[in-house]
Design a protein around this motif. Structure first.
Motif, PDB file in Angstrom:
ATOM      1  N   ALA A  37       0.828  -1.209   0.000  1.00  0.00           N
ATOM      2  CA  ALA A  37       0.000   0.000   0.000  1.00  0.00           C
ATOM      3  C   ALA A  37       0.862   1.260   0.000  1.00  0.00           C
ATOM      4  CB  ALA A  37      -0.911   0.001   1.225  1.00  0.00           C
ATOM      5  N   PRO A  38       0.804   2.053  -1.087  1.00  0.00           N
ATOM      6  CA  PRO A  38       1.571   3.306  -1.131  1.00  0.00           C
ATOM      7  C   PRO A  38       1.000   4.325  -0.142  1.00  0.00           C
ATOM      8  CG  PRO A  38       0.896   2.595  -3.336  1.00  0.00           C
ATOM      9  CD  PRO A  38       0.113   1.782  -2.355  1.00  0.00           C
ATOM     10  N   THR A  39       1.875   5.098   0.457  1.00  0.00           N
ATOM     11  CA  THR A  39       1.455   6.127   1.405  1.00  0.00           C
ATOM     12  C   THR A  39       0.921   7.352   0.670  1.00  0.00           C
ATOM     13  OG1 THR A  39       3.654   7.126   1.430  1.00  0.00           O
ATOM     14  CG2 THR A  39       3.217   5.379   3.052  1.00  0.00           C
ATOM     15  N   SER A  64      -7.989   1.292 -11.372  1.00  0.00           N
ATOM     16  CA  SER A  64      -8.125  -0.062 -10.836  1.00  0.00           C
ATOM     17  C   SER A  64      -6.908  -0.914 -11.186  1.00  0.00           C
ATOM     18  CB  SER A  64      -9.391  -0.728 -11.388  1.00  0.00           C
ATOM     19  OG  SER A  64     -10.540  -0.046 -10.967  1.00  0.00           O
ATOM     20  N   TYR A  65      -6.454  -0.784 -12.433  1.00  0.00           N
ATOM     21  CA  TYR A  65      -5.282  -1.540 -12.868  1.00  0.00           C
ATOM     22  C   TYR A  65      -4.070  -1.172 -12.028  1.00  0.00           C
ATOM     23  CZ  TYR A  65      -1.595  -3.256 -16.013  1.00  0.00           C
ATOM     24  OH  TYR A  65      -0.503  -3.892 -16.546  1.00  0.00           O
ATOM     25  N   LEU A  66      -3.904   0.121 -11.792  1.00  0.00           N
ATOM     26  CA  LEU A  66      -2.766   0.598 -10.993  1.00  0.00           C
ATOM     27  C   LEU A  66      -2.834   0.048  -9.566  1.00  0.00           C
ATOM     28  CD1 LEU A  66      -0.336   2.601 -11.263  1.00  0.00           C
ATOM     29  CD2 LEU A  66      -1.815   4.315 -10.227  1.00  0.00           C
ATOM     30  N   VAL A 103      16.753  -3.190   4.545  1.00  0.00           N
ATOM     31  CA  VAL A 103      15.913  -2.516   3.553  1.00  0.00           C
ATOM     32  C   VAL A 103      15.325  -3.544   2.589  1.00  0.00           C
ATOM     33  CG1 VAL A 103      15.830  -0.837   1.680  1.00  0.00           C
ATOM     34  CG2 VAL A 103      17.243  -0.388   3.708  1.00  0.00           C
ATOM     35  N   LEU A 104      14.001  -3.535   2.476  1.00  0.00           N
ATOM     36  CA  LEU A 104      13.287  -4.468   1.615  1.00  0.00           C
ATOM     37  C   LEU A 104      12.508  -3.660   0.589  1.00  0.00           C
ATOM     38  CD1 LEU A 104      12.840  -7.577   1.459  1.00  0.00           C
ATOM     39  CD2 LEU A 104      10.802  -7.261   2.886  1.00  0.00           C
ATOM     40  N   ARG A 105      12.693  -3.986  -0.697  1.00  0.00           N
ATOM     41  CA  ARG A 105      12.019  -3.240  -1.767  1.00  0.00           C
ATOM     42  C   ARG A 105      11.201  -4.182  -2.645  1.00  0.00           C
ATOM     43  NH1 ARG A 105      13.866   1.985  -2.341  1.00  0.00           N
ATOM     44  NH2 ARG A 105      15.816   2.464  -1.244  1.00  0.00           N
ATOM     45  N   ILE A 106      10.054  -3.686  -3.092  1.00  0.00           N
ATOM     46  CA  ILE A 106       9.224  -4.354  -4.087  1.00  0.00           C
ATOM     47  C   ILE A 106       9.344  -3.514  -5.349  1.00  0.00           C
ATOM     48  CG2 ILE A 106       6.936  -5.187  -4.678  1.00  0.00           C
ATOM     49  CD1 ILE A 106       8.213  -6.562  -2.249  1.00  0.00           C
ATOM     50  N   ASN A 107       9.931  -4.101  -6.397  1.00  0.00           N
ATOM     51  CA  ASN A 107      10.386  -3.311  -7.534  1.00  0.00           C
ATOM     52  C   ASN A 107      11.293  -2.212  -6.974  1.00  0.00           C
ATOM     53  OD1 ASN A 107       8.865  -5.049  -9.038  1.00  0.00           O
ATOM     54  ND2 ASN A 107       7.765  -3.461 -10.174  1.00  0.00           N
ATOM     55  N   ASN A 108      10.964  -0.949  -7.150  1.00  0.00           N
ATOM     56  CA  ASN A 108      11.806   0.111  -6.594  1.00  0.00           C
ATOM     57  C   ASN A 108      11.198   0.767  -5.369  1.00  0.00           C
ATOM     58  OD1 ASN A 108      13.873  -0.080  -8.601  1.00  0.00           O
ATOM     59  ND2 ASN A 108      12.523   0.969 -10.038  1.00  0.00           N
ATOM     60  N   SER A 109      10.108   0.196  -4.862  1.00  0.00           N
ATOM     61  CA  SER A 109       9.404   0.786  -3.725  1.00  0.00           C
ATOM     62  C   SER A 109       9.859   0.148  -2.413  1.00  0.00           C
ATOM     63  CB  SER A 109       7.889   0.608  -3.894  1.00  0.00           C
ATOM     64  OG  SER A 109       7.445   1.246  -5.069  1.00  0.00           O
ATOM     65  N   ARG A 110      10.257   0.996  -1.485  1.00  0.00           N
ATOM     66  CA  ARG A 110      10.755   0.496  -0.195  1.00  0.00           C
ATOM     67  C   ARG A 110       9.603   0.252   0.770  1.00  0.00           C
ATOM     68  NH1 ARG A 110      15.465   3.309   3.615  1.00  0.00           N
ATOM     69  NH2 ARG A 110      15.193   1.911   5.417  1.00  0.00           N
ATOM     70  N   ASP A 127       6.885   3.291   0.025  1.00  0.00           N
ATOM     71  CA  ASP A 127       7.158   4.727  -0.086  1.00  0.00           C
ATOM     72  C   ASP A 127       6.953   5.297  -1.484  1.00  0.00           C
ATOM     73  OD1 ASP A 127       9.317   3.675  -1.421  1.00  0.00           O
ATOM     74  OD2 ASP A 127      10.831   4.827  -0.326  1.00  0.00           O
ATOM     75  N   SER A 128       6.570   4.474  -2.460  1.00  0.00           N
ATOM     76  CA  SER A 128       6.302   4.988  -3.806  1.00  0.00           C
ATOM     77  C   SER A 128       5.281   4.094  -4.503  1.00  0.00           C
ATOM     78  CB  SER A 128       7.585   5.071  -4.636  1.00  0.00           C
ATOM     79  OG  SER A 128       8.172   3.796  -4.819  1.00  0.00           O
ATOM     80  N   VAL A 129       4.552   4.685  -5.432  1.00  0.00           N
ATOM     81  CA  VAL A 129       3.565   3.940  -6.197  1.00  0.00           C
ATOM     82  C   VAL A 129       4.284   3.133  -7.279  1.00  0.00           C
ATOM     83  CG1 VAL A 129       1.534   4.115  -7.693  1.00  0.00           C
ATOM     84  CG2 VAL A 129       1.825   5.724  -5.784  1.00  0.00           C
ATOM     85  N   ILE A 130       3.919   1.869  -7.413  1.00  0.00           N
ATOM     86  CA  ILE A 130       4.506   1.022  -8.451  1.00  0.00           C
ATOM     87  C   ILE A 130       3.724   1.251  -9.750  1.00  0.00           C
ATOM     88  CG2 ILE A 130       5.103  -1.330  -9.130  1.00  0.00           C
ATOM     89  CD1 ILE A 130       4.931  -2.126  -6.165  1.00  0.00           C
ATOM     90  N   ILE A 131       4.382   1.833 -10.753  1.00  0.00           N
ATOM     91  CA  ILE A 131       3.738   2.104 -12.037  1.00  0.00           C
ATOM     92  C   ILE A 131       3.988   0.914 -12.967  1.00  0.00           C
ATOM     93  CG2 ILE A 131       3.614   3.639 -14.030  1.00  0.00           C
ATOM     94  CD1 ILE A 131       2.685   4.970 -11.517  1.00  0.00           C
ATOM     95  N   PRO A 132       2.930   0.277 -13.473  1.00  0.00           N
ATOM     96  CA  PRO A 132       3.118  -0.842 -14.408  1.00  0.00           C
ATOM     97  C   PRO A 132       3.934  -0.415 -15.615  1.00  0.00           C
ATOM     98  CG  PRO A 132       0.826  -0.710 -13.680  1.00  0.00           C
ATOM     99  CD  PRO A 132       1.498   0.525 -13.184  1.00  0.00           C
TER     100      PRO A 132
END
Length: 353
Positions: A37-39, A64-66, A103-110, A127-132
């Motif tokens: 969940a992005p902040t 919705s896709y995002l 530090v654990l990241r999903i794609n580039n999001s911490r 800390d960031s939205v994952i953009i497809p």
């Protein structure tokens, strides 16, 4: 559970705006799910106007896709997220896990706050939205700005784009769009000739890449435009059928009056053997569902077609450019309305992300 965190207000509001809050809650969403969940700050860091555009009713499918891009089936606690592993989200896309010390990241999001447990899963704030990768943000914003004058009409289809133009917003559909233009089917799926409504199951660039090399080469030859058109129209159904209207074991009749089967297992929907990876992309004259493979008609004899095509190879030294472009400039028989498509095709030589 997400509502308990003031830092997730934007995320929660977006879920409610799209109805995904119900999809992630019992009885519809029993899960379990893992939600990245992005902040609020993460949404604030998105390009200017992107949040405003995504909030428009006509862009509900894109929002919705995002959001669902951030949700994976199953429970993955931080201890189970190991460096180098991948997690498949609800759209069928892979998210990469990178671990460096604490530090654990999903794609580039911490991951900022891990292991927030809920009755049907777990939340990790990021800390960031994952953009497809296949979501073309600049093109989406440009179209949104061009439609600003239509804000009062957000409830109707007049503020949306037609099917071919909507498909152009997705870089993962470049090959499909180019094929439509090469055959002139883009006009058949656009007003005034193609008012619809239509439901289009659009294969990705990767789906075309998985076809036999010789088949793609042969289909892109001008003399095989009819065969290419047949395959493309095999993916189009009359009427607007959203994912909620696709029921398990139902059949659809495409524009060639041939039946397509629907299989629905939880969040996974397949048309014949092709999985829908991005559903409910609304257009002014229908809806697009992106699929992961090309549906080849059962009656299309590939070996015979390839034999015939290869037999004519000596006479076919055209000025073809790249395998998957469908960008031949052999439209001498077309009327003047197709001239602009030739220029567009030349600019779209790079199809694959």
């Amino acid at each position: 559970t997400a509502k308990l965190f003031s830092s997730l207000t934007t995320f929660v509001n977006a879920l409610e705006a799209t109805g995904l809050d119900e999809d992630l809650s019992p009885p519809f969403g029993n899960g379990p799910f893992t939600v990245f969940a992005p902040t609020n700050s993460a949404f604030d860091e998105l390009p200017d106007d992107l949040v405003d555009c995504l909030s428009k009713p006509e862009n509900k499918a894109e929002l919705s896709y995002l959001l669902t891009y951030h949700v994976a089936p199953g429970i993955f606690t931080s201890s189970e997220l190991r460096n180098g592993m991948t997690v498949r989200n609800l759209e069928g896309n892979l998210l990469s896990v990178n671990e460096s010390g604490d530090v654990l990241r999903i794609n580039n999001s911490r991951i900022m706050n891990a292991n927030i447990f809920a009755s049907n899963g777990v939340i990790h704030t990021i800390d960031s939205v994952i953009i497809p990768s296949d979501f073309n943000v600049p093109a989406f914003l440009q179209i949104c700005r061009d439609n600003d004058d239509d804000d009062d009409d957000d409830d109707d289809d007049t503020s949306r784009l037609d099917i071919p133009t909507t498909a152009k917003l997705f870089s993962s559909l470049t090959t499909f769009v180019n094929a439509l233009e090469a055959t002139g089917l883009d006009e058949d799926l656009s007003p005034p000739f193609g008012n619809g409504p239509f439901t289009v199951f659009a294969p990705t660039n990767s789906a075309f890449d998985e076809l036999p090399d010789d088949l793609v080469d042969c289909l892109r030859k001008p003399e095989n435009e009819r065969e290419l058109g047949f395959i493309l129209f095999y993916h189009v159904v009359s009427g607007r059928i959203t994912s909620s209207g696709l029921r398990d074991d139902m059949t659809l009749e495409n524009l060639d009056s041939i039946s397509l089967s629907v299989e629905k297992d939880g969040n996974v929907i397949r048309i014949n053997d092709s999985r829908i990876t991005n559903a409910d992309i609304l257009a002014s004259n229908g809806v697009i569902h992106i699929i992961d493979s090309v549906i080849v008609p059962a009656e299309f004899d590939i070996p015979e077609f390839l034999r015939f095509c290869k037999g004519n190879n000596d006479d076919d030294d055209d000025d073809d450019n790249e395998d998957n472009d469908f960008n031949d400039n052999d439209d001498d028989d077309d009327d003047d309305s197709n001239d602009s498509n030739d220029d567009d095709d030349d600019s779209n030589d790079s199809d694959d992300d």
